[in-house]
Scaffold this active site. Structure first.
Site, PDB file in Angstrom:
ATOM      1  N   SER A   1      -7.171 -58.426  54.657  1.00  0.00           N
ATOM      2  CA  SER A   1      -8.391 -58.372  54.119  1.00  0.00           C
ATOM      3  C   SER A   1      -9.224 -56.953  54.465  1.00  0.00           C
ATOM      4  O   SER A   1      -8.445 -55.939  54.630  1.00  0.00           O
ATOM      5  CB  SER A   1      -9.603 -59.473  54.945  1.00  0.00           C
TER       6      SER A   1
ATOM      7  N   ARG B   1      -6.548 -51.600  48.663  1.00  0.00           N
ATOM      8  CA  ARG B   1      -6.322 -53.038  49.251  1.00  0.00           C
ATOM      9  C   ARG B   1      -5.509 -54.083  48.244  1.00  0.00           C
ATOM     10  O   ARG B   1      -4.727 -54.778  48.672  1.00  0.00           O
ATOM     11  CB  ARG B   1      -7.734 -53.677  49.638  1.00  0.00           C
TER      12      ARG B   1
ATOM     13  N   GLN C   1      -8.367 -65.930  63.797  1.00  0.00           N
ATOM     14  CA  GLN C   1      -8.831 -66.768  62.852  1.00  0.00           C
ATOM     15  C   GLN C   1      -8.216 -67.952  62.615  1.00  0.00           C
ATOM     16  O   GLN C   1      -8.809 -69.242  62.501  1.00  0.00           O
ATOM     17  CB  GLN C   1      -8.691 -65.978  61.325  1.00  0.00           C
TER      18      GLN C   1
ATOM     19  N   HIS D   1     -31.423 -48.697  72.614  1.00  0.00           N
ATOM     20  CA  HIS D   1     -31.911 -47.403  72.633  1.00  0.00           C
ATOM     21  C   HIS D   1     -32.222 -46.968  73.773  1.00  0.00           C
ATOM     22  O   HIS D   1     -32.865 -45.521  74.058  1.00  0.00           O
ATOM     23  CB  HIS D   1     -33.308 -47.670  71.771  1.00  0.00           C
TER      24      HIS D   1
ATOM     25  N   ASP E   1     -29.498 -42.803  70.963  1.00  0.00           N
ATOM     26  CA  ASP E   1     -30.746 -42.159  70.064  1.00  0.00           C
ATOM     27  C   ASP E   1     -30.264 -42.423  68.605  1.00  0.00           C
ATOM     28  O   ASP E   1     -28.993 -42.653  68.332  1.00  0.00           O
ATOM     29  CB  ASP E   1     -30.966 -40.861  70.161  1.00  0.00           C
TER      30      ASP E   1
ATOM     31  N   SER F   1     -19.812 -57.833  62.711  1.00  0.00           N
ATOM     32  CA  SER F   1     -20.004 -59.196  62.247  1.00  0.00           C
ATOM     33  C   SER F   1     -20.179 -59.045  60.440  1.00  0.00           C
ATOM     34  O   SER F   1     -21.006 -58.424  60.125  1.00  0.00           O
ATOM     35  CB  SER F   1     -21.590 -59.623  62.810  1.00  0.00           C
ATOM     36  N   ASN F   2     -19.314 -59.823  59.983  1.00  0.00           N
ATOM     37  CA  ASN F   2     -19.232 -59.972  58.605  1.00  0.00           C
ATOM     38  C   ASN F   2     -20.029 -60.857  58.070  1.00  0.00           C
ATOM     39  O   ASN F   2     -19.497 -61.995  57.390  1.00  0.00           O
ATOM     40  CB  ASN F   2     -17.817 -60.080  58.223  1.00  0.00           C
TER      41      ASN F   2
ATOM     42  N   GLY G   1     -22.583 -56.602  54.905  1.00  0.00           N
ATOM     43  CA  GLY G   1     -22.910 -57.515  53.978  1.00  0.00           C
ATOM     44  C   GLY G   1     -21.835 -57.761  52.837  1.00  0.00           C
ATOM     45  O   GLY G   1     -20.813 -57.022  53.043  1.00  0.00           O
TER      46      GLY G   1
ATOM     47  N   ASP H   1     -17.718 -67.861  62.370  1.00  0.00           N
ATOM     48  CA  ASP H   1     -18.645 -69.193  62.324  1.00  0.00           C
ATOM     49  C   ASP H   1     -17.409 -70.178  62.034  1.00  0.00           C
ATOM     50  O   ASP H   1     -16.614 -70.136  61.005  1.00  0.00           O
ATOM     51  CB  ASP H   1     -19.383 -68.911  61.013  1.00  0.00           C
TER      52      ASP H   1
ATOM     53  N   ILE I   1     -19.900 -57.440  49.443  1.00  0.00           N
ATOM     54  CA  ILE I   1     -19.593 -56.495  48.508  1.00  0.00           C
ATOM     55  C   ILE I   1     -19.939 -56.567  47.131  1.00  0.00           C
ATOM     56  O   ILE I   1     -19.713 -57.945  46.564  1.00  0.00           O
ATOM     57  CB  ILE I   1     -17.911 -56.187  48.372  1.00  0.00           C
TER      58      ILE I   1
END
Length: 476
Positions: A300, A285, A372, A446, A450, A393-394, A418, A343, A420
């Site tokens: 990004s 990147r 964005q 579920h 599976d 979802s970041n 999550g 958000d 980095i």
């Protein structure tokens, strides 16, 4: 003055436009006195109730966010009347008629209902409108959706924001040459047209200016990040302690979240987590960022995450499917419309990138930049927020590491990414090295997915990101 008729019984009437002169017969004979009565012109307009049409997606009520007109203003067809906020997107309502606004039925932040009058418009009585036509109005258009306008038989493609800019400067869109896709008129086209009319000199468009990438030898060393900046700072808002409870209605995106999460509770969630070593992706990147900036796009990590997910969905299409309410049929989606949770000040929204399976990493980055920008401005259209088939979802942008994401029906899977972190890890020789680690948390329905399928998909997605060059073998 022409004498239309003489009535011997009582009076003689002289008729002229806007005046009626009545003469008593006896007065005319003896004293020649006359009395003049001016009649006020009677309005020949017809009041039409412009009703809020069906926006779609089962929406029955919206919140009025802004009026573009006021009582007494003249409007033409396709002029913007107001902006409303549904539980899915912001929508601009445009006029169906040419006329004068006589009444606004709602104030700012009022709830408007589909099928109920929005405004009263006085139109020319000669252009009579049948009762059936009163109920129907121009289909609402989102800020980002391209809208066609009929101007002297010529179709003009533009967004409501561009049309409003043209209206404020008294510019006819039919006289402006569009430089966008399919001759769409852009904001720059309006500004350039205005500059030609006024003789003003406008700065060149940022897209036209190409800046060569900075060489590594010329790169200016960046200052070390201050640790204090990572400390969460409270939002600067005035705090008022009234000592009283406050009750507010659930509206807008909050109302949509209530509906969606209530449906999500019916889904038995299965969770799976893993960690990803992004060391090679971080390096890649950094090399591609200057190239993307030359093209005017911010690159990004998310475009890589989205593309890797799409490649994985090709191998495990059950994760890109939907289950009907009776749990009798599974629909495998042909398109990979991958949603990205954002958000915003309005709340949590999940626009999606359409047809990721046929997009390059750069194409995804371009679309993410657009979504964005519109999301921060609260101008996302309904098409941007609907039709998703899979979601990422970041949570790492805020600082989270693990999460238990909730599936967005009718989708069957979602992933939470999550932050980095630089953490010590061991290589094949048992040596400690510095690694860029990110944790991922998956949730799946579920009933049809599976644990083994979810784990295999996650491993494939992980391999693409840990060895980004391997994606080249599967890119189309």
């Amino acid at each position: 003055v022409c004498i239309h008729r003489v009535r011997s019984c009582s009076s003689i009437r002289f008729i002229k436009s806007k005046y009626v002169c009545v003469f008593d017969k006896s007065a005319l004979k003896f004293s020649h006195q006359q009395r003049l009565f001016r009649t006020s012109p009677v309005s020949c307009g017809q009041i039409v109730q412009f009703k809020l049409s069906d926006i779609g997606e089962g929406i029955t009520e919206v919140t009025v966010k802004e009026w573009y007109i006021k009582e007494g203003d003249s409007v033409s067809q396709f002029d913007s009347i107001c902006e409303v906020q549904s539980d899915k997107a912001s929508v601009t309502i445009t006029s169906r008629y040419d006329g004068i606004i006589r009444k606004l039925h709602y104030s700012i932040d009022d709830i408007a209902f589909v099928g109920k009058p929005l405004v009263d418009i006085e139109i020319d009585a000669s252009k009579g409108v049948s009762p059936e036509e009163d109920v129907v109005e121009t289909p609402p258009m989102s800020h980002e959706e391209h809208t066609h306008q009929e101007i002297k038989g010529h179709k003009t493609l533009a967004t409501p924001a561009v049309r409003r800019l043209a209206m404020e400067n008294n510019i006819k869109l039919s006289e402006v040459v569009g430089t966008g896709k399919d001759n769409r008129i852009l904001k720059e086209d309006i500004l350039n047209y205005l500059a030609k009319q006024t003789g003003a000199i406008l700065p060149p468009s940022p897209k036209a200016e190409i800046v060569p990438p900075v060489r590594k030898t010329e790169a200016v060393p960046t200052a070390p990040k201050d640790k204090a900046r990572r400390i969460p700072v409270p939002v600067s808002r005035p705090i008022a302690f009234s000592g009283k409870d406050r009750t507010e209605p659930v509206t807008g995106f909050q109302k949509a979240m209530v509906k969606t999460m209530s449906a999500a509770l019916k889904i038995p969630h299965f969770g799976y987590s893993d960690e990803i070593d992004l060391t090679q992706l971080v390096q890649l990147r950094e090399e591609l960022k200057p190239l993307a900036e030359i093209r005017g796009v911010k690159l990004s990590f998310m475009p890589f995450f989205i593309k890797a997910a799409s490649l994985g969905l090709l191998q495990y299409p059950i994760l890109n499917a939907s289950l009907d309410e009776n749990c009798q049929n599974v629909t495998y989606k042909a398109s990979h419309n991958i949603g990205v949770a954002m958000d915003t000040e309005q709340g949590l929204i999940v626009p999606n990138v359409k047809n990721v399976q046929v997009c390059s990493v750069f194409d995804i980055a371009v679309e993410l930049n657009r979504l964005q920008s519109l999301g921060s401005a609260g101008q996302l259209g309904t098409s941007d927020l609907t039709g998703g088939t899979f979601t990422l979802s970041n949570i790492g942008t805020i600082g989270g590491t693990y999460a238990k994401p909730v599936i967005l029906p009718p989708e069957v899977a979602i992933g939470a990414l999550g932050k980095i972190q630089v953490l010590p890890r061991f290589n094949g020789k048992g040596e400690v090295f510095k690694a860029q680690i990110m944790n991922v948390s998956w949730s799946a329905d579920h009933r049809i997915i599976d644990g083994a399928t979810m784990a295999r998909f996650s491993n494939l997605w992980k391999s693409y990101l840990e060895n980004p060059a391997s994606m080249l073998l599967d890119l189309k």
